[in-house]
Design an enzyme around this catalytic site. Structure first.
Site, PDB file in Angstrom:
ATOM      1  N   ASP A 299     -37.540 -22.552 -77.501  1.00 20.48           N
ATOM      2  CA  ASP A 299     -37.469 -22.211 -76.077  1.00 20.48           C
ATOM      3  C   ASP A 299     -38.893 -21.907 -75.642  1.00 20.48           C
ATOM      4  OD1 ASP A 299     -36.623 -21.191 -73.490  1.00 20.48           O
ATOM      5  OD2 ASP A 299     -34.651 -20.885 -74.352  1.00 20.48           O
ATOM      6  N   HIS A 333     -40.236 -24.871 -74.570  1.00 20.22           N
ATOM      7  CA  HIS A 333     -39.888 -25.225 -73.193  1.00 20.22           C
ATOM      8  C   HIS A 333     -41.083 -25.039 -72.268  1.00 20.22           C
ATOM      9  CE1 HIS A 333     -35.961 -26.123 -74.316  1.00 20.22           C
ATOM     10  NE2 HIS A 333     -35.298 -25.057 -73.923  1.00 20.22           N
TER      11      HIS A 333
END
Length: 557
Positions: A299, A333
Site C-alpha cells: 500500500d 500505492h
C-alpha cells in the site's frame, strides 16, 4: 499581502529560506538548512541476552514470556540493551519499556506466531478511528527513550491474517493459496483466511468501539481485526534503525501521537498484494526524521496521517515538523503520501533527495469530503522517479478508498461535481512547494482535483522534467504556478486540461508535441496565463467547453 510577500512570510515562519524569481515570484531553490530538530535517544551499555531469560532460538519454542521478562528487567535496572542473538525466535507480542533498546544481531529473525490466540483483543485505533484490534506484535504506550536497532529481521506472519484478491496473484499463486484452506467470497474473487474473517468482512466497520458491542461479539470477529506490526502510542524519543520490518498483517510501522521519532536505515517490506500493507504511517506525530530507508510494500510507502473525520478533528493533533530524506520507495500505492486520514491536519513537512521506482503514484496527496483538516506548508525537492504506473504528482480531494490504479477490467466513473457548503468537514490543501522532480515514465504528469466549494490553492511546482503518457490536468484549483516544466508525452489531446481554474500560471513550459494544447472547461475560469510558451508546436491551440470563455486564457511567448 502580494504573492511574493506571502511566500516569504510562509517560508520565514518555518525557518527555511527561498530564492525568488523577481518576475514570477516562483521559488527557484529552497534552503533546507534550518530544519526541525528531533531529540535523540540514549541508552546505557548494559546488555541483557534473552537466552538468559529462557529464550530458545529453534523456531519452535514460543519465547513471548522470556523476551518480555528481559525487557521488564532491563527497564527496572534503569535501561540498556535487550539482545536478540542470531537464531529464529518465535514469539507473541512484545511490549517495549522506557530506556530499552531491543537490538537484533545479524542473522536473527524475530518471528511472530501465527497463533491468533497469542494476541489479546485491545482497545486501539484503525485508520484514525477508535477500534478493537488484536494486540500489535511490537507495541509501547506512554514510554520514553525506546529503540529497535540492529541488523535482524522482524516478521509479522502477515500471510496468516490477510485477505487476498485473485486479480493480484498469478494463476499458480492463486491455486496454492486455495489449497492452503480458507474461505472464498461469493464471486470467487477474494480469499479469506478464516470463516470469522469472511463473516466480519461483510459487516460495516465491525471493529468500531460502540456501547452496544459485547466482548463476545468482538471475539466472534477476532480474525478480522488485523494488528499493525509496530504501534507506538504517545511515546517520546524513539529510534528505529537498521532492522527489516516485513510481512505485516496490516500497516507495517505505525507511530501514533509520538514525539521525536528517528527512523534510519530501515527496510519495510511487504508483498505487493498485501491489503493495507503500508510501509510507515506517521499519525499525529511531532518532530520526525526518516532517512536512508527503503520501502517495498503493498500500500502507501511513506505516509502522513492525523486521524479520520470527527475523531481526528476532536483529537486535533496535526503531524508536523517532519523530515524525510535520502530514502527509496519501490512497489507502493504512493511514494510519499499525505492522507487520506488527515483530519487533524499536517504542516511543516520537508521531503527531499528521494527516489520512487515502480510505485503506483509518485507524490500522492489525497483526502475527501467529511475529513476536514488543513494540509499546508509542504516542501518537496529533488525527487527522482522511474516507471510510475499512474500519476507522477497527484492532488485528489475525491479519494474513494480504492487502489490508485484500476485492476484489469475494473471500470470507474468520475465523481459528480456538486457544490456543497463549506463546513468543518471540508478538507483544505494549500501552500505546497515542489521543485526539481524528474520522472521517466508515468501515466500522467500532474493531476490536481479540488472541490468546487473549496479549491486546492497556492500550489507551486518548479523545475519538473516528466516523461508520461499524458500531460497536466487541473480541476477546481486556484493560485497554481508551474515554472520551468518540461513534458515529454505520448498523448497530448489536450496537453493541458483545466476545469474551473483561477490564477493558473505557466512559466517556461516546454513540450514535445500536442494535438490540442489547452482544453478549458467550466464557467468559473479566470486569469489562466502563460509566458515562455511556444504554442506553434500544437496542431490546435485551444478548446473552450461547458461555459468556458476565451478571455480566461492568455497565451504569451
Amino acid at each position: 499581502m502580494n504573492k511574493i510577500a506571502s511566500i516569504l512570510f510562509t517560508v520565514a515562519l518555518f525557518s527555511t529560506s527561498i530564492s525568488l524569481n523577481a518576475q514570477t515570484g516562483v521559488g527557484k531553490a529552497y534552503s533546507f538548512d534550518n530544519l526541525p530538530k528531533v531529540a535523540k535517544t540514549s541508552f546505557k551499555a548494559d546488555t541483557l541476552n534473552i537466552i538468559k531469560y529462557g529464550a530458545v532460538g529453534d523456531g519452535l519454542t514460543l519465547n513471548t514470556k522470556s523476551i518480555n521478562d528481559a525487557v521488564i528487567a532491563c527497564n527496572k535496572r534503569g535501561g540498556g540493551v535487550v539482545l536478540i542473538p542470531q537464531g529464529l525466535w518465535l514469539t507473541g507480542p512484545i511490549e517495549l519499556k522506557s530506556n530499552v533498546n531491543l537490538h537484533l544481531q545479524k542473522n536473527s529473525i524475530l518471528q511472530f506466531t501465527k497463533d491468533f490466540n497469542q494476541y489479546p483483543l485491545v482497545a486501539s485505533n484503525w485508520e484514525g478511528l477508535p477500534q478493537m484490534r488484536n494486540q500489535s506484535p511490537l507495541w509501547a504506550t506512554n514510554q520514553q527513550n525506546i529503540a529497535i536497532t540492529g541488523h535482524g529481521i522482524i516478521d509479522g506472519a502477515g500471510e496468516a491474517w490477510r485477505m487476498v484478491k485473485k486479480e493480484k496473484l498469478t494463476a499458480n499463486q492463486w491455486s496454492k493459496l486455495l489449497a492452503s484452506g480458507g474461505v472464498l467470497s461469493e464471486d470467487k474473487k477474494t480469499w479469506y483466511p478464516t470463516e470469522k474473517f469472511f463473516n466480519a468482512a461483510k459487516m460495516k466497520n465491525p471493529g468500531e468501539i460502540t456501547p452496544d458491542k459485547t466482548p463476545e461479539f468482538y471475539q466472534s470477529i477476532k480474525d478480522f481485526l488485523r494488528p499493525n506490526l509496530l504501534v507506538f502510542t504517545s511515546c517520546k524519543r524513539i529510534l528505529l534503525e537498521g532492522v527489516t520490518f516485513q510481512n505485516s498483517a496490516a500497516w507495517n510501522i505505525h507511530p501514533l501521537m509520538c514525539e521525536d521519532l528517528t527512523v534510519r536505515n530501515v527496510y519495510a517490506k511487504n508483498p505487493w498484494y498485501a491489503q493495507n500493507g503500508d510501509g510507515i504511517d506517521i499519525e499525529s506525530c511531532k518532530n520526525v526524521l526518516i532517512e536512508g530507508s527503503t520501502f517495498d510494500v503493498g500500500d502507501d510507502g511513506i505516509c502522513i496521517k492525523s486521524g479520520r473525520d470527527a475523531a481526528g478533528r476532536k483529537r486535533g493533533m496535526p503531524t508536523e515538523n517532519v523530515i524525510i530524506r535520502n530514502s527509496t520507495v519501490y512497489q507502493a500505492h504512493g511514494g510519499f503520501v499525505i492522507g487520506s486520514e488527515m483530519s487533524g491536519g499536517a504542516k511543516n513537512i520537508f521531503v527531499y533527495d528521494c527516489s520512487f521506482i515502480g510505485t503506483d503514484i509518485g507524490l500522492r496527496f489525497k483526502t475527501t469530503r467529511g475529513r476536514g483538516g488543513v494540509v499546508e506548508k509542504i516542501f518537496v525537492k529533488n525527487i527522482n522517479m522511474i516507471g510510475i504506473i499512474g500519476e507522477a504528482i497527484l492532488f485528489d480531494m475525491y479519494y474513494a478508498a480504492v487502489d490508485p490504479v484500476p485492476l484489469k477490467g475494473e471500470k470507474r466513473e468520475a465523481p459528480k461535481v456538486v457544490i456543497l457548503p463549506v463546513t468543518e468537514e471540508t478538507p483544505t490543501f494549500k501552500d505546497f512547494y515542489i521543485s526539481n522532480v524528474t520522472c521517466d515514465g508515468a501515466a500522467k504528469a500532474v493531476f490536481m482535483r479540488g472541490l468546487p466549494e473549496l479549491s486546492i490553492s497556492n500550489i507551486n511546482l518548479a523545475n519538473l522534467s516528466i516523461k508520461a503518457k499524458e500531460g497536466i490536468d487541473i480541476q477546481e484549483a486556484k493560485n497554481i504556478t508551474l515554472h520551468n516544466v518540461s513534458l515529454t508525452v505520448d498523448e497530448a489531446n489536450p496537453l493541458i486540461n483545466i476545469q474551473n481554474g483561477n490564477q493558473i500560471n505557466f512559466n517556461n513550459l516546454k513540450y514535445n508535441t500536442a494535438q490540442l494544447l489547452f482544453r478549458i472547461s467550466g464557467d468559473r475560469n479566470s486569469a489562466i496565463r502563460t509566458s515562455g510558451l511556444d504554442a506553434t508546436k500544437a496542431n490546435v491551440k485551444t478548446e473552450f467547453l461547458a461555459g468556458a470563455e476565451e478571455k480566461s486564457l492568455q497565451i504569451n511567448k
